[in-house]
Each structure stands twice: as C-alpha cells, then as structure tokens.
Design a protein around this motif. Sequence first.
Motif, mmCIF file in Angstrom:
data_model
loop_
_atom_site.group_PDB
_atom_site.id
_atom_site.type_symbol
_atom_site.label_atom_id
_atom_site.label_comp_id
_atom_site.label_asym_id
_atom_site.label_seq_id
_atom_site.Cartn_x
_atom_site.Cartn_y
_atom_site.Cartn_z
ATOM 1 N N SER A 20 0.831 -1.186 0.000
ATOM 2 C CA SER A 20 0.000 0.000 0.000
ATOM 3 C C SER A 20 0.881 1.257 0.000
ATOM 4 C CB SER A 20 -0.860 -0.059 1.258
ATOM 5 O OG SER A 20 -1.795 0.946 1.237
ATOM 6 N N GLY A 21 0.571 2.207 -0.850
ATOM 7 C CA GLY A 21 1.281 3.477 -0.848
ATOM 8 C C GLY A 21 2.508 3.564 -1.744
ATOM 9 N N VAL A 22 2.840 2.492 -2.469
ATOM 10 C CA VAL A 22 4.040 2.534 -3.313
ATOM 11 C C VAL A 22 3.809 3.313 -4.615
ATOM 12 C CG1 VAL A 22 5.040 0.400 -2.382
ATOM 13 C CG2 VAL A 22 3.596 0.296 -4.440
ATOM 14 N N GLY A 23 2.520 3.523 -4.932
ATOM 15 C CA GLY A 23 2.212 4.295 -6.141
ATOM 16 C C GLY A 23 1.577 3.474 -7.260
ATOM 17 N N LYS A 24 0.932 2.377 -6.916
ATOM 18 C CA LYS A 24 0.288 1.537 -7.932
ATOM 19 C C LYS A 24 -0.794 2.311 -8.694
ATOM 20 C CE LYS A 24 -0.969 -1.566 -4.916
ATOM 21 N NZ LYS A 24 -0.325 -0.870 -3.764
ATOM 22 N N SER A 25 -1.687 2.951 -7.944
ATOM 23 C CA SER A 25 -2.784 3.672 -8.604
ATOM 24 C C SER A 25 -2.246 4.852 -9.399
ATOM 25 C CB SER A 25 -3.805 4.152 -7.566
ATOM 26 O OG SER A 25 -4.331 3.045 -6.871
ATOM 27 N N SER A 26 -1.210 5.506 -8.870
ATOM 28 C CA SER A 26 -0.611 6.639 -9.578
ATOM 29 C C SER A 26 0.038 6.178 -10.878
ATOM 30 C CB SER A 26 0.425 7.322 -8.694
ATOM 31 O OG SER A 26 -0.167 7.754 -7.493
ATOM 32 N N LEU A 27 0.713 5.038 -10.845
ATOM 33 C CA LEU A 27 1.331 4.511 -12.067
ATOM 34 C C LEU A 27 0.261 4.087 -13.069
ATOM 35 C CD1 LEU A 27 4.407 2.434 -10.830
ATOM 36 C CD2 LEU A 27 4.456 4.351 -12.436
ATOM 37 N N ASN A 124 9.496 2.565 -7.685
ATOM 38 C CA ASN A 124 8.808 3.842 -7.958
ATOM 39 C C ASN A 124 9.251 4.924 -6.957
ATOM 40 O OD1 ASN A 124 6.882 5.494 -9.392
ATOM 41 N ND2 ASN A 124 5.478 5.242 -7.659
ATOM 42 N N LYS A 125 8.838 6.146 -7.216
ATOM 43 C CA LYS A 125 9.203 7.343 -6.445
ATOM 44 C C LYS A 125 10.699 7.647 -6.589
ATOM 45 C CE LYS A 125 5.358 6.662 -3.216
ATOM 46 N NZ LYS A 125 4.780 7.009 -1.899
ATOM 47 N N GLY A 126 11.196 7.408 -7.784
ATOM 48 C CA GLY A 126 12.589 7.684 -8.101
ATOM 49 C C GLY A 126 12.968 9.145 -7.888
ATOM 50 N N ASP A 127 11.970 10.001 -7.801
ATOM 51 C CA ASP A 127 12.232 11.427 -7.544
ATOM 52 C C ASP A 127 12.648 11.695 -6.096
ATOM 53 O OD1 ASP A 127 9.310 12.416 -6.170
ATOM 54 O OD2 ASP A 127 9.195 10.693 -7.499
ATOM 55 N N LEU A 128 12.382 10.763 -5.196
ATOM 56 C CA LEU A 128 12.690 10.994 -3.770
ATOM 57 C C LEU A 128 14.140 10.621 -3.447
ATOM 58 C CD1 LEU A 128 9.392 9.713 -2.048
ATOM 59 C CD2 LEU A 128 10.048 12.064 -2.608
ATOM 60 N N SER A 154 9.170 7.359 -11.831
ATOM 61 C CA SER A 154 8.497 8.310 -10.956
ATOM 62 C C SER A 154 7.125 8.587 -11.547
ATOM 63 C CB SER A 154 9.285 9.613 -10.836
ATOM 64 O OG SER A 154 8.474 10.590 -10.183
ATOM 65 N N ALA A 155 6.098 8.132 -10.855
ATOM 66 C CA ALA A 155 4.736 8.454 -11.311
ATOM 67 C C ALA A 155 4.497 9.947 -11.171
ATOM 68 C CB ALA A 155 3.700 7.663 -10.507
ATOM 69 N N LEU A 156 5.203 10.553 -10.216
ATOM 70 C CA LEU A 156 5.037 11.995 -9.973
ATOM 71 C C LEU A 156 5.528 12.815 -11.163
ATOM 72 C CD1 LEU A 156 4.346 14.342 -8.012
ATOM 73 C CD2 LEU A 156 6.686 14.187 -7.177
ATOM 74 N N SER A 157 6.770 12.577 -11.597
ATOM 75 C CA SER A 157 7.314 13.368 -12.706
ATOM 76 C C SER A 157 7.010 12.733 -14.061
ATOM 77 C CB SER A 157 8.833 13.504 -12.552
ATOM 78 O OG SER A 157 9.458 12.265 -12.806
HETATM 79 P P1 GDP Z 1 -1.007 2.737 -3.986
HETATM 80 O O1 GDP Z 1 -1.536 2.563 -2.602
HETATM 81 O O2 GDP Z 1 0.101 1.775 -4.265
HETATM 82 O O3 GDP Z 1 -2.072 2.711 -5.040
HETATM 83 O O4 GDP Z 1 -0.311 4.190 -4.052
HETATM 84 P P2 GDP Z 1 -0.908 5.588 -4.585
HETATM 85 O O5 GDP Z 1 -0.849 5.655 -6.064
HETATM 86 O O6 GDP Z 1 -2.225 5.828 -3.950
HETATM 87 O O7 GDP Z 1 0.195 6.604 -4.025
HETATM 88 C C1 GDP Z 1 0.452 6.723 -2.633
HETATM 89 C C2 GDP Z 1 1.027 8.113 -2.351
HETATM 90 O O8 GDP Z 1 2.292 8.253 -2.974
HETATM 91 C C3 GDP Z 1 0.163 9.238 -2.892
HETATM 92 O O9 GDP Z 1 0.233 10.325 -1.997
HETATM 93 C C4 GDP Z 1 0.823 9.596 -4.219
HETATM 94 O O10 GDP Z 1 0.586 10.930 -4.594
HETATM 95 C C5 GDP Z 1 2.297 9.357 -3.881
HETATM 96 N N1 GDP Z 1 3.101 8.964 -5.059
HETATM 97 C C6 GDP Z 1 2.797 8.054 -6.004
HETATM 98 N N2 GDP Z 1 3.773 7.945 -6.907
HETATM 99 C C7 GDP Z 1 4.748 8.818 -6.532
HETATM 100 C C8 GDP Z 1 6.033 9.164 -7.071
HETATM 101 O O11 GDP Z 1 6.517 8.654 -8.090
HETATM 102 N N3 GDP Z 1 6.765 10.092 -6.364
HETATM 103 C C9 GDP Z 1 6.291 10.681 -5.233
HETATM 104 N N4 GDP Z 1 7.081 11.566 -4.630
HETATM 105 N N5 GDP Z 1 5.083 10.372 -4.712
HETATM 106 C C10 GDP Z 1 4.319 9.465 -5.343
#
Ligand code: GDP
Length: 177
Positions: A20-27, A124-128, A154-157
């Motif tokens: 949870s929170g790794v960025g699956k939905s964002s990716l 993921n989150k290679g920007d951090l 990085s799903a963010l960038s």
């Molecule tokens: P999931 O639980 O795996 O689906 O994760 P989410 O997509 O909901 O992302 C969890 C949190 O991480 C959210 O606050 C996103 O905005 C943030 N997040 C997702 N991808 C990235 C990324 O590549 N970089 C950063 N800095 N934050 C990210």
Amino acid sequence: VTFNRPVRTLRVKMVLLGSSGVGKSSLALRFSKDEFRTVSPTVGCAYLTRVVHLSDVTLRFEIWDTAGQEKYHSVTPLYYRGAHTALLIYDISKKETFIRAQMWLKELEKQYIPGSTVIWLVGNKGDLTQDRQVSVQEGQALASDRGLSFTETSALSGDQVSELLLAIAHRVYECVG
Ligand code: GDP
Ligand code: MG
C-alpha cells in the motif's frame, strides 16, 4: 499499389502488485492517461486501459489496480490469474516495501510457469532521491538474481513511465505474440 495489412490487436492483462502506498494507482493513471493526481486508495479493481501500437501489432493493455486489499494481505490469486504481465512495485524510499516485493515474487513464482508471464520489478518514487533507502544496485541485483527486468520510475514526474510501458509491450509480444 498500396494496401493496408490488417493489424492484429492483442488484449494484454497487466496487474500491479506491491505494498500500500508505493504508487500503484498513480502509475496506473500515468500508464493510462499520462496524468498525475491523488487517487482515492479505494478506487481500483476495475481496470484502466491503454493502447500501444508496435510495428505489426496493437496491444490493448488492461491495467488492473487493487482496491487497497494489499493492506490486509488479501489480494486473491484470482486478481492476477491470466495476467500476461505483472509489475512488482516498491517505493525506493521505503525499505520494507522492497522486502515485501520479494514476498510477492515468491507467491507469483508459485502460480506461474516461468517464462509465461512477464514479471517486471519497478522501483517507484525515483524522484525521492534524498529519502532513498533502496539503491539502484539492490533493485538490479534482485531482478537479475530472479531473471526479471528492472526499472526505476516516478509516477510523480512521469520519468521512465512511457519507456517502461513500451519495453513491457515489446517483451509481452515476444512472449505471447
Ligand atoms: P497505492 O496505494 O500503491 O495505489 O499508491 P498511490 O498511487 O495511492 O500513491 C500513494 C502516495 O504516494 C500518494 O500520496 C501519491 O501521490 C504518492 N506517489 C505516487 N507515486 C509517486 C512518485 O513517483 N513520487 C512521489 N514523490 N510520490 C508518489
Ligand atoms: Mg491504490
């Protein structure tokens, strides 16, 4: 004389796995719409789609996201059954998500005949970069040890996201095409 060869369309099931929170939905949102925004943690389970055109085939990706079941360690094998590709995602700024990815891998390896599913390790989150807890070398070492491909995104960038999708498309086509 010109003629158009009909281009085949293959349906590709992609599943996203990871803590949870790794960025699956964002990716998933990046793959599908090339957008980044906050996604509700319970949205998911239904799939997003993305069409990728290769030179002699069109792949229609169905990108399956969880609805947060991973929090309760209750993602059923039904979720990833029949997947052509599975993305094993961790957060480079959280070591425990990398350890958890290795547990997912064991589960996947029980389910699949090696070679039939393209499993890709994704940091993921290679920007951090300031908060990095998992080095690129550790990711690469795990992947090469288990015969997987590896990418940091990085799903963010959006960094490396479209490159990753294209690389997966080629690999899936080699395997199932
Ligand atoms: P999931 O639980 O795996 O689906 O994760 P989410 O997509 O909901 O992302 C969890 C949190 O991480 C959210 O606050 C996103 O905005 C943030 N997040 C997702 N991808 C990235 C990324 O590549 N970089 C950063 N800095 N934050 C990210
Ligand atoms: Mg999610």
